[in-house]
Design a protein around this motif. Structure first.
Motif, PDB file in Angstrom:
ATOM      1  N   THR A   1       0.711  -1.174   0.124  1.00  0.00           N
ATOM      2  CA  THR A   1      -0.121  -0.025  -0.011  1.00  0.00           C
ATOM      3  C   THR A   1       0.989   1.246  -0.102  1.00  0.00           C
ATOM      4  O   THR A   1       2.209   1.296   0.383  1.00  0.00           O
ATOM      5  CB  THR A   1      -0.973   0.031   1.340  1.00  0.00           C
ATOM      6  OG1 THR A   1      -0.027   0.172   2.503  1.00  0.00           O
ATOM      7  CG2 THR A   1      -1.898  -1.455   1.248  1.00  0.00           C
TER       8      THR A   1
ATOM      9  N   ASN B   1       0.372   5.454  -1.674  1.00  0.00           N
ATOM     10  CA  ASN B   1       0.244   6.214  -2.957  1.00  0.00           C
ATOM     11  C   ASN B   1       1.526   6.823  -3.422  1.00  0.00           C
ATOM     12  O   ASN B   1       1.581   7.132  -4.857  1.00  0.00           O
ATOM     13  CB  ASN B   1      -0.559   7.573  -3.053  1.00  0.00           C
ATOM     14  CG  ASN B   1      -2.215   6.837  -2.429  1.00  0.00           C
ATOM     15  OD1 ASN B   1      -2.512   6.052  -3.007  1.00  0.00           O
ATOM     16  ND2 ASN B   1      -2.951   7.908  -1.865  1.00  0.00           N
TER      17      ASN B   1
ATOM     18  N   ASP C   1      -4.410   4.057  -1.477  1.00  0.00           N
ATOM     19  CA  ASP C   1      -4.612   4.230   0.214  1.00  0.00           C
ATOM     20  C   ASP C   1      -5.913   4.636   0.456  1.00  0.00           C
ATOM     21  O   ASP C   1      -6.589   5.837   0.645  1.00  0.00           O
ATOM     22  CB  ASP C   1      -3.579   5.505   0.475  1.00  0.00           C
ATOM     23  CG  ASP C   1      -2.190   4.919   0.912  1.00  0.00           C
ATOM     24  OD1 ASP C   1      -2.099   3.646   1.367  1.00  0.00           O
ATOM     25  OD2 ASP C   1      -1.411   5.836   0.767  1.00  0.00           O
ATOM     26  N   THR C   2      -7.027   3.929   0.111  1.00  0.00           N
ATOM     27  CA  THR C   2      -8.484   3.924   0.395  1.00  0.00           C
ATOM     28  C   THR C   2      -8.916   2.752   1.264  1.00  0.00           C
ATOM     29  O   THR C   2      -8.320   1.537   0.742  1.00  0.00           O
ATOM     30  CB  THR C   2      -9.303   4.074  -0.700  1.00  0.00           C
ATOM     31  OG1 THR C   2      -9.216   2.786  -1.612  1.00  0.00           O
ATOM     32  CG2 THR C   2      -8.769   5.270  -1.626  1.00  0.00           C
ATOM     33  N   LEU C   3      -9.636   2.914   1.910  1.00  0.00           N
ATOM     34  CA  LEU C   3     -10.239   1.778   3.151  1.00  0.00           C
ATOM     35  C   LEU C   3     -10.931   0.933   1.976  1.00  0.00           C
ATOM     36  O   LEU C   3     -10.508  -0.514   2.284  1.00  0.00           O
ATOM     37  CB  LEU C   3     -11.260   2.119   4.044  1.00  0.00           C
ATOM     38  CG  LEU C   3     -11.802   1.285   4.972  1.00  0.00           C
ATOM     39  CD1 LEU C   3     -10.563   0.657   5.922  1.00  0.00           C
ATOM     40  CD2 LEU C   3     -12.817   1.903   5.908  1.00  0.00           C
ATOM     41  N   GLU C   4     -11.599   1.206   1.113  1.00  0.00           N
ATOM     42  CA  GLU C   4     -12.258   0.232   0.306  1.00  0.00           C
ATOM     43  C   GLU C   4     -11.478  -0.678  -0.589  1.00  0.00           C
ATOM     44  O   GLU C   4     -11.575  -1.900  -0.921  1.00  0.00           O
ATOM     45  CB  GLU C   4     -13.263   0.944  -0.856  1.00  0.00           C
ATOM     46  CG  GLU C   4     -14.323   1.776  -0.147  1.00  0.00           C
ATOM     47  CD  GLU C   4     -14.087   3.106   0.541  1.00  0.00           C
ATOM     48  OE1 GLU C   4     -14.570   3.737   1.519  1.00  0.00           O
ATOM     49  OE2 GLU C   4     -12.799   3.504   0.302  1.00  0.00           O
ATOM     50  N   ALA C   5     -10.306   0.125  -1.203  1.00  0.00           N
ATOM     51  CA  ALA C   5      -9.260  -0.691  -2.127  1.00  0.00           C
ATOM     52  C   ALA C   5      -8.633  -1.718  -1.379  1.00  0.00           C
ATOM     53  O   ALA C   5      -8.605  -3.128  -1.498  1.00  0.00           O
ATOM     54  CB  ALA C   5      -8.571   0.097  -2.682  1.00  0.00           C
TER      55      ALA C   5
ATOM     56  N   LYS D   1      -3.277   7.539   6.875  1.00  0.00           N
ATOM     57  CA  LYS D   1      -3.217   6.695   5.916  1.00  0.00           C
ATOM     58  C   LYS D   1      -2.975   5.260   6.124  1.00  0.00           C
ATOM     59  O   LYS D   1      -2.655   4.456   5.308  1.00  0.00           O
ATOM     60  CB  LYS D   1      -2.228   7.126   4.699  1.00  0.00           C
ATOM     61  CG  LYS D   1      -2.557   8.546   3.963  1.00  0.00           C
ATOM     62  CD  LYS D   1      -4.025   8.302   3.279  1.00  0.00           C
ATOM     63  CE  LYS D   1      -4.291   9.532   2.437  1.00  0.00           C
ATOM     64  NZ  LYS D   1      -5.807   9.460   1.580  1.00  0.00           N
TER      65      LYS D   1
ATOM     66  N   LEU E   1      -4.112   2.197   6.990  1.00  0.00           N
ATOM     67  CA  LEU E   1      -5.595   1.806   6.839  1.00  0.00           C
ATOM     68  C   LEU E   1      -5.680   0.225   6.750  1.00  0.00           C
ATOM     69  O   LEU E   1      -6.810  -0.291   6.722  1.00  0.00           O
ATOM     70  CB  LEU E   1      -6.182   2.144   5.565  1.00  0.00           C
ATOM     71  CG  LEU E   1      -6.473   3.800   5.510  1.00  0.00           C
ATOM     72  CD1 LEU E   1      -6.949   4.218   3.934  1.00  0.00           C
ATOM     73  CD2 LEU E   1      -7.052   4.288   6.362  1.00  0.00           C
TER      74      LEU E   1
END
Length: 401
Positions: free
Chosen positions: A178, A180, A221-225, A251, A253
């Motif tokens: 993870t 970005n 860096d998204t919770l969903e991904a 970030k 997560l």
């Protein structure tokens, strides 16, 4: 924070051997873990034979100065006649011992002329005879379940004529990175980006442990991904390694993504340096280990804490490799509040003592130190370690194999 030894043992206890087993052919067995204890199918050697070039005699026939006529010459692969009383048989290494013979006299201690053998030095009864089954005895265990098969084991199996080997299935490992700020090697770097070295490093480490890396995923860096990637990996792999995102930043997560997916967090933060932010969780009954994002920290945690769990999941009989002790050649007294693992080179002195030379820069961002080091020296927490102190040494050759 959890003490290092307790955390390490928790990872060992978090797994059990795979239920999947299969049969592989002998040429493909190296690097696999034996799923059953194997017994010898036949005696090795299959019959008494000579360990040296020389002559077979009946020990009772030896008399100093008395020559023995040569009854026969027996080459490797020949079937000899029974040895008559008062005679000798010429043998070569691997030749079968004739019936009635019980001793081999090496050719350097003999003289042969006109088919007569003179023995120049008194023999010892039974010398230079390889006895049937002295290496491997029929029906006796020769390899235990949980053995990681190497070239020496392959030799044993081949000598037994075994061609199909029962082994555990290969451990399927999934890797999730993870961040970005990461881009893949070969792509152009944008401002603020760095190359993703963790994915390639962990793949190589996992493959050196004889696992099969089935997925390598990089998630934004998204919770969903991150949650979606964890769901996929936990369903399709036996072990999931995540890198980065397990600390306490905005970030970071991975931990909340595991919990949002219904995973159970079993360990978080270990009293060690480098590598404090370590997580152990289970999702869909699959172990997930969250490694710190710094490559040096991730490498150290993999060597010390991931590999024991890998060995358990593979079905190996020993989860924790051996450690040794060496004198730490540090320049000043060391003291810390966490167990510190220094990258060192192990050097054996002429007197046999082991010395551990630390890399000059121990910062967790010094990736080049990993290629230089042969292992990790453990500096105990809350202890003054002076130059020359004996400390525990974790050799990469044992811990990453």
């Amino acid at each position: 924070m959890l003490d290092f030894d307790i955390a390490q043992q928790r990872l060992v206890d978090a797994g059990q051997a795979l239920e999947r087993t299969e049969s592989v052919s002998l040429p493909l067995a190296r690097g696999r873990v034996l799923a059953e204890t194997l017994n010898a199918a036949l005696n090795i050697p299959p019959a008494d034979n000579s360990a040296m070039d020389g002559y077979a005699i009946r020990f009772a026939d030896y008399q100093a100065g008395k020559a023995l006529p040569i009854q026969q010459r027996v080459y490797a692969g020949d079937v000899p006649e029974a040895l008559q009383a008062g005679y000798a048989a010429r043998l070569f290494t691997g030749s079968l011992i004739p019936a009635n013979a019980d001793t081999v006299v090496i050719q350097e201690l003999c003289s042969e002329e006109n088919n007569q053998l003179s023995i120049l030095e008194a023999p010892i009864k039974g010398q230079h005879v390889r006895y049937a089954g002295e290496d491997m005895a029929q029906q006796q265990p020769i390899l235990q379940r949980g053995t990681l098969l190497d070239s020496s084991h392959i030799a044993m199996l081949a000598a037994q004529g075994i061609t199909d080997i029962p082994v555990y299935g290969r451990l399927r490992v999934g890797i999730l990175t993870t961040g970005n700020e990461l881009t893949e090697p070969g792509q152009a770097l944008k401002t603020g980006q760095i190359y993703n070295s963790n994915a390639s490093m962990l793949r190589a480490l996992a493959e050196e442990m004889h696992t099969e890396v089935t997925h390598v995923i990089h998630a934004p860096d998204t919770l969903e991904a991150i949650q979606a990637a964890l769901e996929k990996l936990s369903h399709e792999c036996d072990l999931v390694l995540t890198v980065g995102g397990v600390s306490v930043g905005d970030k970071d997560l991975v931990k909340p993504a595991i919990e949002a997916a219904g995973g159970e967090l079993q360990l978080w933060k270990v009293r060690m340096k480098p590598g404090k932010p370590v997580a152990l969780a289970k999702l869909n009954n699959t172990p997930i280990i969250g490694l710190p994002g710094n490559p040096v920290s991730a490498y150290a945690v993999f060597a010390l804490m991931v590999t024991p769990l890998v060995r358990v999941l593979q079905g190996r009989s020993h989860a924790l490799p051996r450690t040794s002790y060496g004198k730490l050649d540090c320049e000043t007294t060391l003291h810390g509040t966490r167990e510190e693992f220094l990258r060192v080179q192990a050097i054996t002195q002429d007197d046999g003592s082991l010395h551990l030379l630390p890399y000059p820069q121990q910062g967790s961002g010094i990736i080049s130190s990993l290629a230089w080091a042969t292992g990790l020296a453990r500096v105990p927490a809350d202890t003054n370690v002076t130059p020359g102190t004996q400390v525990r040494y974790y050799d990469f050759a044992h811990w990453c194999a």
